[in-house]
Each structure stands twice: as structure tokens, then as C-alpha cells.
Design a protein around this motif. Structure first.
Motif, PDB file in Angstrom:
ATOM      1  N   VAL A  17       0.792  -1.220  -0.058  1.00 12.02           N
ATOM      2  CA  VAL A  17       0.057  -0.212   0.153  1.00 12.02           C
ATOM      3  C   VAL A  17       0.819   1.179   0.075  1.00 12.02           C
ATOM      4  N   LEU A  18       2.036   1.256   0.908  1.00  4.33           N
ATOM      5  CA  LEU A  18       2.946   2.486   0.693  1.00  4.33           C
ATOM      6  C   LEU A  18       3.651   2.755  -0.489  1.00  4.33           C
ATOM      7  N   PHE A  19       3.948   1.470  -1.054  1.00  3.90           N
ATOM      8  CA  PHE A  19       4.522   1.746  -2.584  1.00  3.90           C
ATOM      9  C   PHE A  19       3.442   2.107  -3.432  1.00  3.90           C
ATOM     10  N   LEU A  20       2.427   1.828  -3.493  1.00  6.80           N
ATOM     11  CA  LEU A  20       1.101   2.073  -4.249  1.00  6.80           C
ATOM     12  C   LEU A  20       1.156   3.685  -4.014  1.00  6.80           C
ATOM     13  N   TRP A  21       0.856   4.287  -2.852  1.00  2.00           N
ATOM     14  CA  TRP A  21       0.753   5.567  -2.481  1.00  2.00           C
ATOM     15  C   TRP A  21       1.994   6.538  -3.053  1.00  2.00           C
ATOM     16  N   MET A  22       3.390   5.880  -2.739  1.00  2.00           N
ATOM     17  CA  MET A  22       4.248   6.726  -3.456  1.00  2.00           C
ATOM     18  C   MET A  22       4.317   6.774  -4.951  1.00  2.00           C
ATOM     19  N   TRP A  23       3.755   5.587  -5.450  1.00  2.00           N
ATOM     20  CA  TRP A  23       3.870   5.493  -7.036  1.00  2.00           C
ATOM     21  C   TRP A  23       2.927   6.582  -7.502  1.00  2.00           C
ATOM     22  N   GLN A  24       1.933   6.814  -6.818  1.00  2.00           N
ATOM     23  CA  GLN A  24       0.835   7.820  -7.037  1.00  2.00           C
ATOM     24  C   GLN A  24       1.362   9.185  -6.671  1.00  2.00           C
ATOM     25  N   ALA A  25       1.960   9.396  -5.592  1.00  2.00           N
ATOM     26  CA  ALA A  25       2.338  10.728  -5.054  1.00  2.00           C
ATOM     27  C   ALA A  25       3.569  11.274  -6.002  1.00  2.00           C
TER      28      ALA A  25
END
Length: 165
Positions: A17-25
Motif C-alpha cells: 500500500v505504501l509503494f502504491l501511494w508513493m507511486w501515485q504521489a
């Protein structure tokens, strides 16, 4: 599964989830590149592989804990320690009781270092459930370790041990 296994899986999912959020951010999602899909699939394969590895390791650990070593008048298990049997006690009944009471904890009992006990049989249980209704494994005579005898029920184990059924 043990609490620690669930914690590891939770950490992997949280990292996803953190990596997905970073990907979007970091706006990598606006870059049209087929490597994105490859990276995503590889990461989820790593998570799935870790979950399978944890499950298999836990299964193997539980099988090791279910192993019972038998000597005349004694039963040893790495979780329960040494159990002395009263004369005339059924070994199979004792094994069934011990297997039903296992907690599969990480606290293991040690065999006393000054012990001169010579184990004669080893009962390896691969499956145990419903308080002995499901009970599969093998009986190994220490004198002949190359000839394990498989059993698929409590009755078959009792026959192999020479007890009355």
C-alpha cells in the motif's frame, strides 16, 4: 498460523500500500511505460511467494513438533518434554492425548543432558486432527531407521505398536 506469520504478511501488504501511494504521489502513474505492469506483477508475485513460503515453513515446523520419541516407560516431545508412563498405560492413548494438547509454541522443552535414555521408536505424525480421528504418519524403529512403517489411523498405529485394538 502463528502470530508472527500474520505480522510478516501484514507488513508485506502495508509495504504494498505504501509503494502504491508513493507511486501515485510521485506521479509515476502518468508515465506510459509497460515496465509499470511488470514491476507490479513482480511485487505481487514476491508477496504471494512469501506467503506460500511462510505456510510451508509453518507446516514443516508443526510436523517436527508432533514428532514423539518412545522409550520403555517414557515419551519425549520437544514441546512437552519427558513424560513418564505408568505401567500398563497405552502408549497410543498417551500419544493421542499429547498431540491433542500441543500448542505449537516456540518454547521448546529440552531433553535432560544427563539422560541415558535410549529411544527405541519414533512416531512422526504428518496429519493430526479431530482429536485423533485424522492421524497419519510413520513409525520408525531406531534399530531400523531405513524401514519406516506408515500408518493412516489410530488403529493402524496401535497394531504397529503391538497394542490391543
Amino acid at each position: 498460523m502463528q502470530k508472527s506469520n500474520w505480522i510478516i504478511i501484514a507488513i508485506l501488504v502495508a509495504a504494498s500500500v505504501l509503494f502504491l501511494w508513493m507511486w501515485q504521489a510521485l506521479q509515476f502513474n502518468v508515465v506510459d511505460n509497460p515496465v509499470d505492469l511488470v514491476i507490479t506483477l513482480a511485487w505481487w508475485l514476491v508477496i504471494a511467494g512469501a506467503c506460500v513460503a511462510i505456510h510451508l515453513a509453518e507446516k514443516k515446523r508443526r510436523e517436527r513438533i508432533r514428532t514423539m520419541f518412545l522409550a520403555p516407560g517414557l515419551v519425549y516431545n520437544c514441546e512437552t518434554g519427558v513424560i513418564r508412563l505408568e505401567p500398563g498405560t497405552s502408549v497410543v492413548d498417551t500419544l493421542q492425548t499429547l498431540l491433542g494438547a500441543l500448542n505449537y509454541s516456540f518454547d521448546l522443552a529440552e531433553l535432560p543432558s544427563n539422560s541415558r535414555v535410549r529411544f527405541q521408536r519414533i512416531v512422526r505424525t504428518s496429519k493430526f486432527g479431530d482429536n485423533g480421528a485424522i492421524w497419519e504418519g510413520e513409525l520408525v524403529e531406531v534399530a531400523h531407521p531405513d524401514r519406516p512403517q506408515a500408518f493412516e489411523s489410530r488403529r493402524e498405529l496401535a497394531i504397529l505398536m503391538g497394542e490391543n485394538v
